[in-house]
Design a protein around this motif. Structure first.
Motif, short mmCIF file in Angstrom:
data_model
loop_
_atom_site.label_atom_id
_atom_site.label_comp_id
_atom_site.label_asym_id
_atom_site.label_seq_id
_atom_site.Cartn_x
_atom_site.Cartn_y
_atom_site.Cartn_z
N LYS A 120 0.68 -1.24 0.16
CA LYS A 120 -0.16 -0.15 0.04
C LYS A 120 0.86 1.31 -0.09
N PRO A 121 0.55 2.15 -0.79
CA PRO A 121 1.23 3.51 -0.75
C PRO A 121 1.24 4.10 0.67
N PHE A 136 4.12 5.54 -3.85
CA PHE A 136 4.39 4.16 -4.03
C PHE A 136 5.82 4.12 -3.49
N PRO A 194 0.95 6.83 -6.31
CA PRO A 194 -0.05 5.60 -6.40
C PRO A 194 -0.60 5.53 -7.95
#
Length: 292
Positions: free
Chosen positions: A175-176, A189, A223
């Protein structure tokens, strides 16, 4: 006339089979030293950070032509740390799994060719950098790259295939994170600080980066939809990364990153868990002499 003296520090646990085959490596080094009329002292590391200790213990024993790192970017980092802002050159025999700095500098990746380059090469001076006072010479960062570096360090097998496998498995669940870069909040990211242009294995995160421009190339990967990962990987390994909808580049001499929780970082591929939410990164221009 006195023969030039070289101090070789070898990491027997570096990323390739030849890096672990210390007997053959030593034999080849001795053979090339004799061919080029050099004196060789060879020491072996026993644990993480041992190379730094060995350099400090031996740096002033005699005027070394070079202190030579035999291993990967982690070994280069440990040996180069005490040499920053000194006149002592470092040599690189790239027997690691990524060899990012050697690749950027154009140092050959085979033992014989890199030894020839070492004994025949010239000295150049490059920039180094720091992340929270930890020196790095290639890249440092946080986010996905640091997460993968942490998992990769726990694998029994090294090399590109293992790195790709770990990256692929991690990609689907990662998950970013939210960062504040120089006061500006962003979801990312990954966040990379590139002194050299690549992580290693010809994964070029900052193809335009220079080791001698006094600047860090800061790459923020924002992201992105899962389908974009294939395109991103292609750009990374074909040296085509450039600013786009999901990729942002900035040039900086220093940066401050603030995070919500203490992040995992990497420096020259070595993972490290910070205990602070404030990360300071800065360039140190013209601070390391290297034989290329």
């Amino acid at each position: 006339m006195n023969k030039p003296s070289f101090l070789f520090i070898l990491n027997p646990n570096s990323g390739t089979s030849i890096g672990r085959n210390t007997g053959e490596v030593k034999k080849t080094i001795d053979s090339f030293a004799k061919k080029f009329g050099a004196e060789v002292t060879m020491l072996f590391t026993e644990e993480r950070a041992h190379a730094t200790t060995l350099v400090r213990e031996n740096l002033d024993l005699q005027p070394w032509k070079a202190i030579v790192a035999v291993g990967g970017d982690g070994t280069v980092n440990e040996i180069a740390q005490p040499l920053v802002n000194t006149e002592q050159p470092i040599g690189i025999i790239p027997l690691g799994s990524g060899n990012g700095l050697a690749r950027h500098l154009g140092i050959p990746l085979t033992l014989e060719a890199s030894l020839t380059r070492l004994f025949e090469g010239k000295i150049t001076t490059i920039d180094s950098a720091q992340i929270n006072d930890i020196p790095f010479f290639c890249t440092a960062g946080m986010g996905f790259d640091a997460y993968v570096g942490h998992l990769f360090s726990q694998q029994s097998q090294r090399g590109l295939a293992t790195y790709v496998n770990v990256s692929f498995q991690s990609y689907w669940n990662y998950k970013p994170q939210r960062f504040k870069l120089n006061g500006v909040e962003t979801d990312a990211f990954s966040l990379s600080f590139a002194n050299a242009g690549q992580f290693g294995n010809n994964a070029w995160v900052a193809p335009q980066a220079s080791l001698q421009d006094g600047l860090l190339d800061v790459c923020t990967i924002k992201p992105f939809p899962k389908w974009y990962g294939t395109s991103l990987a292609y750009q990374l390994f074909t040296k085509q990364m450039k600013a786009s909808r999901y990729i942002d580049y900035q040039h900086m001499t220093e940066a401050v990153v603030e995070t919500q929780v203490p992040p995992m970082i990497h420096y020259d591929g070595e993972p490290f868990q910070l205990d602070t939410t404030r990360i300071e990164v800065k360039i140190k221009p013209q601070s390391l002499r290297v034989i290329v």
